[in-house]
Design a protein around this motif. Structure first.
Motif, PDB file in Angstrom:
ATOM      1  N   GLN A 122      34.103 129.694 -94.781  1.00 42.55           N
ATOM      2  CA  GLN A 122      34.370 130.810 -93.871  1.00 42.55           C
ATOM      3  C   GLN A 122      34.006 130.503 -92.423  1.00 42.55           C
ATOM      4  OE1 GLN A 122      33.008 134.620 -95.299  1.00 42.55           O
ATOM      5  NE2 GLN A 122      33.834 134.289 -97.345  1.00 42.55           N
ATOM      6  N   LEU A 123      34.498 129.387 -91.913  1.00 47.43           N
ATOM      7  CA  LEU A 123      34.318 129.056 -90.497  1.00 47.43           C
ATOM      8  C   LEU A 123      35.311 129.855 -89.674  1.00 47.43           C
ATOM      9  CD1 LEU A 123      33.144 127.364 -88.155  1.00 47.43           C
ATOM     10  CD2 LEU A 123      34.834 125.594 -88.730  1.00 47.43           C
ATOM     11  N   ASP A 124      34.804 130.595 -88.694  1.00 50.72           N
ATOM     12  CA  ASP A 124      35.632 131.475 -87.874  1.00 50.72           C
ATOM     13  C   ASP A 124      35.430 131.129 -86.398  1.00 50.72           C
ATOM     14  OD1 ASP A 124      37.439 133.504 -87.370  1.00 50.72           O
ATOM     15  OD2 ASP A 124      36.197 135.097 -88.228  1.00 50.72           O
ATOM     16  N   TYR A 125      36.329 131.632 -85.570  1.00 46.63           N
ATOM     17  CA  TYR A 125      36.320 131.375 -84.133  1.00 46.63           C
ATOM     18  C   TYR A 125      36.004 132.669 -83.381  1.00 46.63           C
ATOM     19  CZ  TYR A 125      40.785 133.592 -84.925  1.00 46.63           C
ATOM     20  OH  TYR A 125      41.747 134.483 -85.347  1.00 46.63           O
ATOM     21  N   GLY A 158      31.622 129.754 -82.758  1.00 49.39           N
ATOM     22  CA  GLY A 158      31.972 129.592 -84.168  1.00 49.39           C
ATOM     23  C   GLY A 158      30.921 130.171 -85.101  1.00 49.39           C
ATOM     24  N   THR A 159      31.395 130.795 -86.179  1.00 48.73           N
ATOM     25  CA  THR A 159      30.529 131.561 -87.067  1.00 48.73           C
ATOM     26  C   THR A 159      30.875 131.255 -88.518  1.00 48.73           C
ATOM     27  OG1 THR A 159      30.423 133.357 -85.442  1.00 48.73           O
ATOM     28  CG2 THR A 159      29.809 133.907 -87.700  1.00 48.73           C
ATOM     29  N   ILE A 160      29.871 131.083 -89.353  1.00 48.53           N
ATOM     30  CA  ILE A 160      30.064 131.012 -90.803  1.00 48.53           C
ATOM     31  C   ILE A 160      29.864 132.429 -91.329  1.00 48.53           C
ATOM     32  CG2 ILE A 160      29.380 129.928 -92.954  1.00 48.53           C
ATOM     33  CD1 ILE A 160      30.567 127.997 -90.881  1.00 48.53           C
ATOM     34  N   ARG A 161      30.971 133.109 -91.624  1.00 48.90           N
ATOM     35  CA  ARG A 161      30.953 134.560 -91.799  1.00 48.90           C
ATOM     36  C   ARG A 161      30.086 135.039 -92.956  1.00 48.90           C
ATOM     37  NH1 ARG A 161      32.019 136.919 -87.131  1.00 48.90           N
ATOM     38  NH2 ARG A 161      33.961 136.166 -86.219  1.00 48.90           N
ATOM     39  N   ASP A 162      30.168 134.413 -94.130  1.00 47.11           N
ATOM     40  CA  ASP A 162      29.383 134.938 -95.235  1.00 47.11           C
ATOM     41  C   ASP A 162      27.884 134.739 -95.010  1.00 47.11           C
ATOM     42  OD1 ASP A 162      29.858 132.214 -95.524  1.00 47.11           O
ATOM     43  OD2 ASP A 162      30.050 132.285 -97.706  1.00 47.11           O
ATOM     44  N   TRP A 163      27.512 133.772 -94.173  1.00 42.05           N
ATOM     45  CA  TRP A 163      26.100 133.545 -93.902  1.00 42.05           C
ATOM     46  C   TRP A 163      25.525 134.551 -92.911  1.00 42.05           C
ATOM     47  CZ3 TRP A 163      22.382 129.647 -95.304  1.00 42.05           C
ATOM     48  CH2 TRP A 163      22.779 128.904 -96.418  1.00 42.05           C
ATOM     49  N   VAL A 164      26.345 135.295 -92.188  1.00 41.49           N
ATOM     50  CA  VAL A 164      25.784 136.366 -91.355  1.00 41.49           C
ATOM     51  C   VAL A 164      25.441 137.584 -92.201  1.00 41.49           C
ATOM     52  CG1 VAL A 164      27.018 135.598 -89.289  1.00 41.49           C
ATOM     53  CG2 VAL A 164      27.991 137.426 -90.680  1.00 41.49           C
ATOM     54  N   ARG A 165      25.822 137.565 -93.485  1.00 38.56           N
ATOM     55  CA  ARG A 165      25.525 138.685 -94.388  1.00 38.56           C
ATOM     56  C   ARG A 165      24.403 138.343 -95.365  1.00 38.56           C
ATOM     57  NH1 ARG A 165      27.649 141.873 -90.910  1.00 38.56           N
ATOM     58  NH2 ARG A 165      29.915 141.738 -90.694  1.00 38.56           N
ATOM     59  N   HIS A 166      23.684 137.257 -95.137  1.00 37.19           N
ATOM     60  CA  HIS A 166      22.621 136.865 -96.051  1.00 37.19           C
ATOM     61  C   HIS A 166      21.393 137.761 -95.938  1.00 37.19           C
ATOM     62  CE1 HIS A 166      23.680 132.482 -97.348  1.00 37.19           C
ATOM     63  NE2 HIS A 166      24.635 133.341 -97.625  1.00 37.19           N
ATOM     64  N   ALA A 167      21.281 138.509 -94.880  1.00 39.28           N
ATOM     65  CA  ALA A 167      20.133 139.397 -94.703  1.00 39.28           C
ATOM     66  C   ALA A 167      20.618 140.723 -94.127  1.00 39.28           C
ATOM     67  CB  ALA A 167      19.096 138.751 -93.788  1.00 39.28           C
ATOM     68  N   LYS A 168      19.798 141.717 -94.195  1.00 37.60           N
ATOM     69  CA  LYS A 168      20.236 143.066 -93.809  1.00 37.60           C
ATOM     70  C   LYS A 168      20.467 143.193 -92.306  1.00 37.60           C
ATOM     71  CE  LYS A 168      19.179 147.949 -94.508  1.00 37.60           C
ATOM     72  NZ  LYS A 168      18.256 148.927 -95.144  1.00 37.60           N
ATOM     73  N   ASN A 176      24.365 129.512 -86.393  1.00 40.68           N
ATOM     74  CA  ASN A 176      23.702 128.322 -85.859  1.00 40.68           C
ATOM     75  C   ASN A 176      23.908 127.060 -86.688  1.00 40.68           C
ATOM     76  OD1 ASN A 176      22.059 128.931 -83.314  1.00 40.68           O
ATOM     77  ND2 ASN A 176      21.592 130.685 -84.615  1.00 40.68           N
ATOM     78  N   TRP A 177      24.990 126.995 -87.447  1.00 42.82           N
ATOM     79  CA  TRP A 177      25.295 125.756 -88.154  1.00 42.82           C
ATOM     80  C   TRP A 177      25.608 124.663 -87.134  1.00 42.82           C
ATOM     81  CZ3 TRP A 177      25.518 124.987 -93.534  1.00 42.82           C
ATOM     82  CH2 TRP A 177      25.231 126.126 -94.293  1.00 42.82           C
ATOM     83  N   ASP A 178      25.122 123.465 -87.416  1.00 41.55           N
ATOM     84  CA  ASP A 178      25.349 122.345 -86.509  1.00 41.55           C
ATOM     85  C   ASP A 178      26.841 122.174 -86.216  1.00 41.55           C
ATOM     86  OD1 ASP A 178      22.661 121.854 -86.533  1.00 41.55           O
ATOM     87  OD2 ASP A 178      22.766 119.995 -87.703  1.00 41.55           O
ATOM     88  N   ASN A 179      27.183 122.085 -84.938  1.00 43.55           N
ATOM     89  CA  ASN A 179      28.543 121.783 -84.486  1.00 43.55           C
ATOM     90  C   ASN A 179      29.588 122.767 -85.015  1.00 43.55           C
ATOM     91  OD1 ASN A 179      27.676 119.396 -83.093  1.00 43.55           O
ATOM     92  ND2 ASN A 179      27.583 118.360 -85.069  1.00 43.55           N
ATOM     93  N   SER A 180      29.171 123.995 -85.255  1.00 41.68           N
ATOM     94  CA  SER A 180      30.111 125.017 -85.719  1.00 41.68           C
ATOM     95  C   SER A 180      30.837 125.698 -84.563  1.00 41.68           C
ATOM     96  CB  SER A 180      29.389 126.072 -86.551  1.00 41.68           C
ATOM     97  OG  SER A 180      28.335 126.675 -85.800  1.00 41.68           O
ATOM     98  N   GLY A 181      30.299 125.588 -83.368  1.00 45.13           N
ATOM     99  CA  GLY A 181      30.922 126.155 -82.179  1.00 45.13           C
ATOM    100  C   GLY A 181      31.069 125.096 -81.103  1.00 45.13           C
ATOM    101  N   ALA A 182      31.611 125.511 -79.967  1.00 45.69           N
ATOM    102  CA  ALA A 182      31.806 124.580 -78.857  1.00 45.69           C
ATOM    103  C   ALA A 182      31.537 125.294 -77.543  1.00 45.69           C
ATOM    104  CB  ALA A 182      33.222 124.009 -78.868  1.00 45.69           C
ATOM    105  N   MET A 183      31.130 124.515 -76.537  1.00 42.10           N
ATOM    106  CA  MET A 183      30.914 125.069 -75.204  1.00 42.10           C
ATOM    107  C   MET A 183      31.343 124.039 -74.165  1.00 42.10           C
ATOM    108  SD  MET A 183      27.509 126.982 -73.655  1.00 42.10           S
ATOM    109  CE  MET A 183      27.409 128.094 -75.069  1.00 42.10           C
ATOM    110  N   GLY A 184      32.172 124.473 -73.226  1.00 37.79           N
ATOM    111  CA  GLY A 184      32.687 123.575 -72.197  1.00 37.79           C
ATOM    112  C   GLY A 184      34.064 124.033 -71.729  1.00 37.79           C
ATOM    113  N   PRO A 185      34.977 123.141 -71.337  1.00 40.18           N
ATOM    114  CA  PRO A 185      34.752 121.701 -71.195  1.00 40.18           C
ATOM    115  C   PRO A 185      33.747 121.366 -70.102  1.00 40.18           C
ATOM    116  CG  PRO A 185      37.107 122.249 -71.127  1.00 40.18           C
ATOM    117  CD  PRO A 185      36.341 123.529 -70.970  1.00 40.18           C
TER     118      PRO A 185
END
Length: 283
Positions: A122-125, A158-168, A176-185
């Protein structure tokens, strides 16, 4: 003038971006080992002057996360009216903004792959404008807020969607998964209010427009973001605020449409440029 962090043959540099390549500036300014160091020291004008007197030296480069040594990144969530409606919970527009931290390790650079981990498909933009603080302040008034911005850049948050629901109440682990998002150029110095007031975000996946909105529709404008955040923490030069994404992320499709290896995501901001990233699986 545009400034980027980049690598050539494994050697890291920062420099000025031109149509034909990079003008390396870091070797000229050893007192500023990184682009963030130059920004914190108020040195962007000095870098501009130096670039004007030098020639392109690097053509084929690898872009890095634009400020890879930044220490504080704060993100504003659910900041467009249509984004609030996407939750379909019947809630009114919020009284206060939602905030969460991200870390530099979660971001890669322009043209570098966003990495989908084996733990989730569930990698999202999320296409967004990010501001870089240049002048410290506490309890900054909204009317004065733009005076504390040094530069602008683009973020694909970038967001791993199901992992934002692991806690209330906690989305941090999904953000905060490594290299899941980008910033630049690159960063562009902030010199004119129109760079934000007239900015438009367009996010495309494989050429298809998924997000399209203007910053003037934000529920919490950037001036208010700076004022609110600086109420509880002293903003410092080099701090980054990621200001919010429009409607249209993949999680909100029916059924959801998440990123897959081979996809290409582009986030265009008319006053900054275009951040582009392919997607790959972690190996």
């Amino acid at each position: 003038m545009k400034f980027a962090s980049y690598s050539v043959d494994g050697q890291g540099y920062y420099g000025a971006v031109t149509e034909t390549g990079m003008i390396p500036l870091s070797p000229e300014f050893p007192q500023w080992p990184s682009l963030r160091d130059a920004l914190v020291a108020g040195g962007l004008d000095t870098l501009s002057d130096a670039a004007a007197a030098r020639e392109v030296a690097h053509g084929d480069v690898s872009f890095d996360m634009v400020l890879p040594d930044t220490t504080r990144i704060l993100c504003v969530g659910v900041n467009f009216p249509d984004r609030n409606a996407e939750y379909k919970d019947g809630s009114d527009l919020p009284k206060h903004m939602s905030l969460f931290p991200r870390f530099a390790s979660g971001f890669t650079g322009h043209d570098q792959p966003l990495v989908r981990p084996p733990e989730s498909p569930q990698l999202d933009y999320e296409g967004e404008v990010a501001i870089v603080i240049g002048k410290a302040g506490r309890r900054i008034q909204a009317a004065d807020a733009y005076g504390h911005i040094a530069a602008l850049t683009i973020c694909n948050e970038g967001t791993i969607r199901d992992w934002v629901r692991h806690a209330k109440f906690n989305v941090t682990q999904g953000k905060n998964w490594d290299n899941s998002g980008a910033m630049g150029p690159w960063i562009v110095p902030f010199t004119d209010a129109a760079q934000l007031d007239d900015a438009r975000i367009i996010t495309r996946v494989n050429g298809e427009v998924r997000q399209d909105d203007v910053l003037s529709r934000m529920m919490f404008p950037i001036r208010e973001q700076i004022a609110y955040i600086s109420t509880f923490m002293t903003l410092q030069p080099g701090d980054i605020i990621v200001t919010g994404t429009p409607t249209g992320a993949g999680a909100r499709f029916d059924p959801p449409v998440f990123l897959a290896p081979g996809d290409v995501v582009e986030v265009e901001v008319n006053t900054i440029g275009t951040l582009r990233n392919p997607v790959k699986d972690e190996t």
